[in-house]
Design a protein around this motif. Structure first.
Motif, PDB file in Angstrom:
ATOM      1  N   ASN A 142       5.191  12.549  12.216  1.00 21.70           N
ATOM      2  CA  ASN A 142       4.364  12.947  11.027  1.00 21.70           C
ATOM      3  C   ASN A 142       5.197  13.298   9.805  1.00 21.70           C
ATOM      4  OD1 ASN A 142       1.424  14.121  11.526  1.00 21.70           O
ATOM      5  ND2 ASN A 142       2.520  14.311  13.516  1.00 21.70           N
ATOM      6  N   LEU A 143       6.564  12.901   9.915  1.00 25.16           N
ATOM      7  CA  LEU A 143       7.448  12.491   8.560  1.00 25.16           C
ATOM      8  C   LEU A 143       7.852  11.138   8.225  1.00 25.16           C
ATOM      9  CD1 LEU A 143       9.890  15.696   9.186  1.00 25.16           C
ATOM     10  CD2 LEU A 143       7.982  15.640   7.648  1.00 25.16           C
ATOM     11  N   ASP A 144       7.118  10.369   8.985  1.00 23.78           N
ATOM     12  CA  ASP A 144       7.643   8.796   8.762  1.00 23.78           C
ATOM     13  C   ASP A 144       6.894   8.369   7.193  1.00 23.78           C
ATOM     14  OD1 ASP A 144       6.127   5.866   8.679  1.00 23.78           O
ATOM     15  OD2 ASP A 144       8.100   5.967   9.849  1.00 23.78           O
ATOM     16  N   PRO A 145       7.677   8.019   6.511  1.00 25.18           N
ATOM     17  CA  PRO A 145       7.477   7.612   5.001  1.00 25.18           C
ATOM     18  C   PRO A 145       6.170   6.795   4.829  1.00 25.18           C
ATOM     19  CG  PRO A 145       9.785   7.535   5.333  1.00 25.18           C
ATOM     20  CD  PRO A 145       9.390   7.676   6.625  1.00 25.18           C
ATOM     21  N   THR A 146       6.104   5.909   5.810  1.00 21.79           N
ATOM     22  CA  THR A 146       4.948   4.863   5.591  1.00 21.79           C
ATOM     23  C   THR A 146       3.558   5.543   5.934  1.00 21.79           C
ATOM     24  OG1 THR A 146       6.375   2.955   5.998  1.00 21.79           O
ATOM     25  CG2 THR A 146       3.931   2.785   6.389  1.00 21.79           C
ATOM     26  N   LEU A 147       3.842   6.365   7.063  1.00 25.37           N
ATOM     27  CA  LEU A 147       2.487   6.829   7.549  1.00 25.37           C
ATOM     28  C   LEU A 147       2.062   8.237   6.740  1.00 25.37           C
ATOM     29  CD1 LEU A 147       3.214   7.252  11.581  1.00 25.37           C
ATOM     30  CD2 LEU A 147       1.913   5.409  10.110  1.00 25.37           C
ATOM     31  N   PHE A 203       0.979  -1.158   0.067  1.00 32.21           N
ATOM     32  CA  PHE A 203      -0.066  -0.057  -0.003  1.00 32.21           C
ATOM     33  C   PHE A 203       0.920   1.189  -0.138  1.00 32.21           C
ATOM     34  CE2 PHE A 203      -3.678  -2.809   1.951  1.00 32.21           C
ATOM     35  CZ  PHE A 203      -4.544  -2.517   0.805  1.00 32.21           C
ATOM     36  N   ALA A 204       1.864   1.327   0.893  1.00 26.31           N
ATOM     37  CA  ALA A 204       3.109   2.483   0.762  1.00 26.31           C
ATOM     38  C   ALA A 204       3.280   2.654  -0.352  1.00 26.31           C
ATOM     39  CB  ALA A 204       3.926   2.440   2.056  1.00 26.31           C
ATOM     40  N   GLN A 205       3.938   1.627  -1.255  1.00 29.69           N
ATOM     41  CA  GLN A 205       4.667   1.655  -2.481  1.00 29.69           C
ATOM     42  C   GLN A 205       3.834   2.067  -3.513  1.00 29.69           C
ATOM     43  OE1 GLN A 205       6.554  -1.956  -2.584  1.00 29.69           O
ATOM     44  NE2 GLN A 205       8.301  -1.590  -1.356  1.00 29.69           N
ATOM     45  N   GLN A 206       2.621   1.228  -3.667  1.00 29.68           N
ATOM     46  CA  GLN A 206       1.855   1.557  -4.791  1.00 29.68           C
ATOM     47  C   GLN A 206       0.429   2.440  -4.576  1.00 29.68           C
ATOM     48  OE1 GLN A 206       2.949  -3.096  -6.066  1.00 29.68           O
ATOM     49  NE2 GLN A 206       0.769  -2.549  -5.735  1.00 29.68           N
ATOM     50  N   GLY A 207       0.119   2.649  -3.440  1.00 27.70           N
ATOM     51  CA  GLY A 207      -1.155   3.320  -3.212  1.00 27.70           C
ATOM     52  C   GLY A 207      -2.279   2.260  -2.919  1.00 27.70           C
ATOM     53  N   TYR A 208      -3.414   2.987  -2.785  1.00 28.08           N
ATOM     54  CA  TYR A 208      -4.627   1.918  -2.396  1.00 28.08           C
ATOM     55  C   TYR A 208      -5.116   1.438  -3.811  1.00 28.08           C
ATOM     56  CZ  TYR A 208      -9.026   0.137  -0.681  1.00 28.08           C
ATOM     57  OH  TYR A 208     -10.232  -0.302  -0.123  1.00 28.08           O
ATOM     58  N   ALA A 209      -5.306   2.369  -4.665  1.00 25.83           N
ATOM     59  CA  ALA A 209      -6.118   1.857  -5.738  1.00 25.83           C
ATOM     60  C   ALA A 209      -5.232   0.787  -6.673  1.00 25.83           C
ATOM     61  CB  ALA A 209      -6.271   2.860  -6.954  1.00 25.83           C
ATOM     62  N   LYS A 241      -1.396   8.551   4.777  1.00 21.24           N
ATOM     63  CA  LYS A 241      -2.258   9.661   4.805  1.00 21.24           C
ATOM     64  C   LYS A 241      -2.581  10.357   3.398  1.00 21.24           C
ATOM     65  CE  LYS A 241      -0.253  11.445   8.897  1.00 21.24           C
ATOM     66  NZ  LYS A 241       0.672  12.527   9.655  1.00 21.24           N
ATOM     67  N   ARG A 242      -1.646   9.956   2.076  1.00 20.46           N
ATOM     68  CA  ARG A 242      -1.800  10.354   1.182  1.00 20.46           C
ATOM     69  C   ARG A 242      -3.084   9.485   0.493  1.00 20.46           C
ATOM     70  NH1 ARG A 242       3.727   9.697  -0.279  1.00 20.46           N
ATOM     71  NH2 ARG A 242       4.870  11.890  -0.580  1.00 20.46           N
ATOM     72  N   ILE A 243      -2.985   8.179   1.006  1.00 16.97           N
ATOM     73  CA  ILE A 243      -4.168   7.374   0.502  1.00 16.97           C
ATOM     74  C   ILE A 243      -5.524   7.833   1.061  1.00 16.97           C
ATOM     75  CG2 ILE A 243      -5.299   5.010   0.961  1.00 16.97           C
ATOM     76  CD1 ILE A 243      -2.381   3.887   0.712  1.00 16.97           C
ATOM     77  N   ALA A 244      -5.500   8.241   2.601  1.00 17.02           N
ATOM     78  CA  ALA A 244      -6.642   8.737   3.034  1.00 17.02           C
ATOM     79  C   ALA A 244      -7.727  10.008   2.368  1.00 17.02           C
ATOM     80  CB  ALA A 244      -6.511   9.037   4.474  1.00 17.02           C
ATOM     81  N   PHE A 245      -6.451  10.846   1.903  1.00 19.96           N
ATOM     82  CA  PHE A 245      -6.779  12.144   1.156  1.00 19.96           C
ATOM     83  C   PHE A 245      -7.151  11.576  -0.364  1.00 19.96           C
ATOM     84  CE2 PHE A 245      -4.557  14.355   4.476  1.00 19.96           C
ATOM     85  CZ  PHE A 245      -5.414  15.258   4.474  1.00 19.96           C
ATOM     86  N   SER A 246      -6.415  11.032  -0.968  1.00 17.36           N
ATOM     87  CA  SER A 246      -6.669  10.473  -2.549  1.00 17.36           C
ATOM     88  C   SER A 246      -7.793   9.694  -2.670  1.00 17.36           C
ATOM     89  CB  SER A 246      -5.501  10.163  -3.168  1.00 17.36           C
ATOM     90  OG  SER A 246      -5.090   9.038  -2.798  1.00 17.36           O
ATOM     91  N   GLU A 247      -7.940   8.746  -1.657  1.00 14.49           N
ATOM     92  CA  GLU A 247      -8.953   7.651  -1.711  1.00 14.49           C
ATOM     93  C   GLU A 247     -10.108   8.092  -0.705  1.00 14.49           C
ATOM     94  OE1 GLU A 247      -9.122   5.329  -4.074  1.00 14.49           O
ATOM     95  OE2 GLU A 247      -7.212   5.676  -4.942  1.00 14.49           O
ATOM     96  N   ALA A 248     -10.382   9.107  -0.433  1.00 13.25           N
ATOM     97  CA  ALA A 248     -11.323   9.593   0.887  1.00 13.25           C
ATOM     98  C   ALA A 248     -12.730   8.907   0.685  1.00 13.25           C
ATOM     99  CB  ALA A 248     -11.460  11.008   0.885  1.00 13.25           C
TER     100      ALA A 248
END
Length: 210
Positions: A105-110, A28-34, A114-121
């Motif tokens: 809040n700068l941890d790459p995995t987190l 998920f961290a490498q590729q995103g949710y979709a 967060k990007r997933i939470a925003f982009s796939e809201a």
């Protein structure tokens, strides 16, 4: 090792669940949710498809498991950090908590989650947001309240001061990282930013400040 009747021990089942979650976290961290499918997780785990689906019946359920696992790990890391700072005075402890907030809040995995939470809201936002009890913020509130009691911080709304501290030390760099920048990727850059942000917070919050 199995118990009578061929049933796996509880520890074995928990270890397998963690293996699935950690593999899914990486994908998920490498590729995103979709772009991540349950089938990819199955292949990367090297376990049967039924093994994954028994634990996580859908991709959303799997992502929820990933987020919950990250939440538990994050809380454990925070408690470890604060345990190491407990011998200091209240401002030393508050400073340790604030520095930890910047780092986490700068941890790459987190950041990726967060990007997933925003982009796939529409898909995952409501599901993972939840209004769960947050012991980290509870500790931050308690430290600020104690610093007010000792006179190190001025009286005022505790939750407002906590949000002010969070905004001072973490939000800007977090947004920077979410935009794909590496401004604060190094410990040196984080330390330099934190020293300025911490002083800014204290100068605005100390008793008698204008």
């Amino acid at each position: 090792m199995t118990q009578k009747g061929g049933r796996p021990r509880k520890a074995d089942g928990e270890a397998k669940s963690i293996h699935i979650i950690e593999t899914a976290s990486r994908l998920f961290a490498q590729q995103g949710y979709a772009a991540t499918s349950v089938e990819q997780v199955v292949a990367a785990c090297g376990v049967g498809k039924d093994t994954v689906y028994r634990r996580f019946p859908s991709k959303l359920a799997l992502f929820e498991g990933v987020v919950e696992h990250a939440r538990i790990q994050t809380q454990a890391h925070f408690h470890s950090t604060m345990a190491a700072a407990e011998k200091g005075d209240v401002l030393t402890q508050l400073r340790a908590a604030a520095r930890w907030l910047l780092a986490v809040n700068l941890d790459p995995t987190l950041i990726a989650f967060k990007r997933i939470a925003f982009s796939e809201a529409l898909v995952v936002g409501q599901s993972v947001a939840g209004n769960k009890h947050d012991p980290i913020m509870d500790r931050l509130f308690a430290l600020i309240k104690e610093a007010q009691r000792t006179g190190d911080l001025a009286p005022g709304d505790v939750s407002f001061l906590a949000m002010h501290l969070l905004n001072c030390v973490a939000v800007g760099p977090m947004i920077d990282a979410m935009l794909g920048r590496t401004t604060y990727a190094s410990t040196r850059a984080q330390n330099a930013y934190f020293e300025t942000a911490w002083k800014l917070f204290l100068n605005g919050a100390r008793r008698g400040a204008s």
